[in-house]
Enzyme design. Structure first.
Site, short mmCIF file in Angstrom:
data_model
loop_
_atom_site.label_atom_id
_atom_site.label_comp_id
_atom_site.label_asym_id
_atom_site.label_seq_id
_atom_site.Cartn_x
_atom_site.Cartn_y
_atom_site.Cartn_z
NE ARG A 184 -27.46 31.31 37.49
CZ ARG A 184 -27.69 30.24 38.22
NH1 ARG A 184 -28.75 30.21 39.03
NH2 ARG A 184 -26.89 29.20 38.18
CE LYS A 190 -35.12 26.20 42.65
NZ LYS A 190 -34.93 25.90 41.21
CG ASP A 236 -34.08 30.36 42.01
OD1 ASP A 236 -32.86 30.46 41.77
OD2 ASP A 236 -34.76 29.39 41.64
#
Lengths: 428, 428
Positions: free
Chosen positions: A172, A191, A165
């Site tokens: 991103r 998370k 992530d």
């Protein structure tokens, strides 16, 4: 070619509206984490996901794969249940600060692994770092010890949780693929699930100062995250809460700490108190302690005791004076009347520009910079009354902060219609 | 921040259905070429373009910026007008080989800057390299000299033409963003406009063996490219031509050279001759020499003379024997009847697997590998008659080539309906 799948084929599948099987999804994330799938391939893939979405099965697999990319904490040996809260981010959203000690004082341990701010919403760690001596970095053992002895901990998330992530979020951020509901949902939930909390309450903000401007989008995000949490066996509920105007009367790191301490002292703005209690009730209930009412615990000062212990355990002095900005300026009401609007985004951007936030990850923040409010929407105001006070150590920032506030304040001759409720909807 | 625009903002604009202004488009391509925009940003942007498209003004600016990223050739000092042809690629498409000398023999110079093949369609340079001694690389001066003295040149495009396109194409290839009509159109047209030809004829293939499987897509691509050419002041027309079955009776490098020489000798398969003449007429007409009929020029042997001169000027021996494959195998008709279908894609993949093509840019190709056909759709066939002959130097490839041909041949008891015309439509 030893890879079981071809990255370009998987990109095309999604691009053309197809779906990935479970093995494909698991491979995608693992291959991206180990570098088999290149950054430029993942960014094209993320953009295809932006347009085509992920169905529930794909999203569940994607989130599991992100969790499996790193370590997973385990609080099962604590003597208390655990619950955590995650907010999607708002202006003046300091709720974590009074909430964690309050819930801990009610008998549920809170392992809040938090982050720093980027853009117009502040980060919880930035706020606490306004307290002289306080440190964000704890080892896992220190965190476990503090959870057992104090009951609450707010610290920096280690790099071992969901590293996929971390890598994907950085990508991103620079490729215009942040605004995708499945990608946002899996980023948050991977998370929080890896963090090992026993229950989770989501505060999904909606309004001008929030990431989600529209109620329908906020509801979709909340529903998606609740489903992901439950799919992973984590009791999860979400509140959709108003972020059209700032929470409380402060936005800025030290300023928000001071306001949080007021709440823990039994005072503070009504909206901050109300949201703290609403979220505390949800956390207690999700952790199986719905029998405990947090309101008298807050009034009793026991939450304040936990706060002082939390700050002290991480090297901070709860009695130290918070830093004060070198310069302040005032934005005054231009007419008598009613404050009909005070735009959250504008206030957030003003605080950011004054030095409370950062534009890039490497930037420092000012502990004392930010904005304090002299009135809230719905209040009666007099011409010349200070509505907004700007705080900064670097007065050259005042001009651009004022620019952000152009059009942000609306004073009307007649009383405005009633505000939307603070808690708009509960999902779960 | 000295950049006039923000890459992430521009990605979001396109992603959300907005359009870019001319300065934004020009900056995008320039910033990508010089590395200001990272590969992962351009791949997300290309995927957004895949979904949102580019309008005519954006596409014109995008193409101009790709041209401006490199050098531009200038043939205005030649004693003859120039014309070029571009094919979107098909199986057995050797038309460039007889076409260039034919048009040159008609008095219009042809500067054909060509490429190598990737996948199931062969590259013109790969075909010519089957001729002993022939070399693809020429300096600009050598090319200009040959155009003046011989009238035709087929050589490798230098890296100085549209380097932005070269960089972008390599990225699109690995990120699933090849299949976008505006990106395909600007890639082709930027190279052809930079090449400096005075007129351009596009052969847009449609059918199983072509990039565009559907007539509507091929028409959109052709219309887009014709508009781009004309917008840049380049007289451009397009023919949509059938690629449901291979062109001629050969697919493979040396095999296609031999068939091209047959055509230049006045023989060769009817479809190859017909398409060569149709494209020659369009090129002559676009170059202002519509008064010249290429058919008698082909019959006279003058095109063959130019061919021999072209091959010789680039070090090749036009009289040398072409390489022959070490091994061949036959696919025979399984029944008496009519050959109703012979699928272009299957034949292309078979030739590729036999060694005529490459899977990666670095792979070598076999000069002699490929496929020869014993019949064309519409022909009467007898059981046991050889329909397809497979040629390779590496017989372990036969099995996978045969696999590609499963289902590719259809023999019917009754005569099949008439084939679609070779030239389906003219656009321009």
């Amino acid at each position: 070619m030893t890879a079981p799948f071809d990255a370009v084929e998987l990109i095309r599948t999604k691009r053309d509206g197809g779906r990935w099987g479970p093995a494909e999804v698991a491979w995608l994330i693992q291959a991206y984490t180990d570098g088999t799938i290149a950054e430029e391939q993942m960014s094209a893939l993320a953009m295809a996901v932006f347009f085509r979405g992920l169905d529930a099965e794909e999203l569940g697999g994607w989130t599991r794969a992100m969790i499996d990319s790193g370590e997973r904490l385990d609080f099962s040996r604590l003597s208390r249940p655990t619950a955590d809260k995650h907010s999607t981010g708002g202006v003046g959203d300091k709720i974590t600060l009074p909430l964690v000690p309050l819930v801990a004082a009610c008998g549920v341990a809170v392992p809040q692994l938090s982050g720093r701010g980027l853009g117009h919403t502040g980060g919880t760690l930035d706020k606490l770092e306004a307290i002289p001596g306080w440190r964000a970095a704890l080892s896992t053992q220190e965190m476990l010890d503090q959870l057992e002895t104090v009951g609450g901990v707010i610290c920096a998330a280690g790099s071992g949780l969901a590293p996929a992530d971390k890598k994907l979020y950085a990508l991103r951020d620079v490729t215009g693929t942040v605004e995708s509901i499945p990608l946002i949902a899996s980023s948050i939930m991977s998370k929080k699930i890896a963090e090992g909390t026993g229950a989770l309450v989501l505060d999904v903000k909606v309004g001008s100062g929030a990431f989600m401007k529209q109620l329908a989008d906020a509801r979709t995000l909340a529903t998606t995250m609740v489903a992901l949490g439950r799919g992973a066996g984590l009791p999860t509920v979400a509140l959709l809460t108003d972020m059209s105007t700032p929470l409380g009367l402060t936005a800025g790191n030290g300023l928000e700490v001071a306001e949080s301490v007021e709440v823990l002292s039994g005072g503070g703005p009504a909206d901050v108190v109300a949201l703290t209690l609403a979220l505390a009730r949800e956390m207690l209930s999700a952790a199986g302690r719905g029998d405990v009412d947090p309101e008298p615990v807050l009034a009793s000062g026991r939450a304040m005791d936990v706060w002082r212990a939390m700050v002290g355990a991480q090297g901070g002095n709860p009695d130290a004076a918070l830093p004060q900005a070198r310069e302040t300026e005032v934005v005054a009401a231009e007419a008598d009347g009613w404050l009909a609007e005070l735009d959250a985004m504008a206030v957030g951007v003003a605080a950011w520009r004054l030095g409370a936030g950062r534009a890039r990850k490497e930037d420092p923040v000012q502990a004392a910079a930010g904005v304090t409010l002299g009135a809230k929407p719905g209040d009666r105001v007099r011409k010349g009354q200070p509505l907004i006070r700007l705080h900064t150590d670097t007065p050259e920032r005042f001009a651009r902060a004022r620019e952000a506030l152009v059009g942000a304040v609306r004073v009307t001759a007649d009383p405005p219609p009633e505000r939307p409720p603070l808690v708009i909807e509960r999902i779960g």
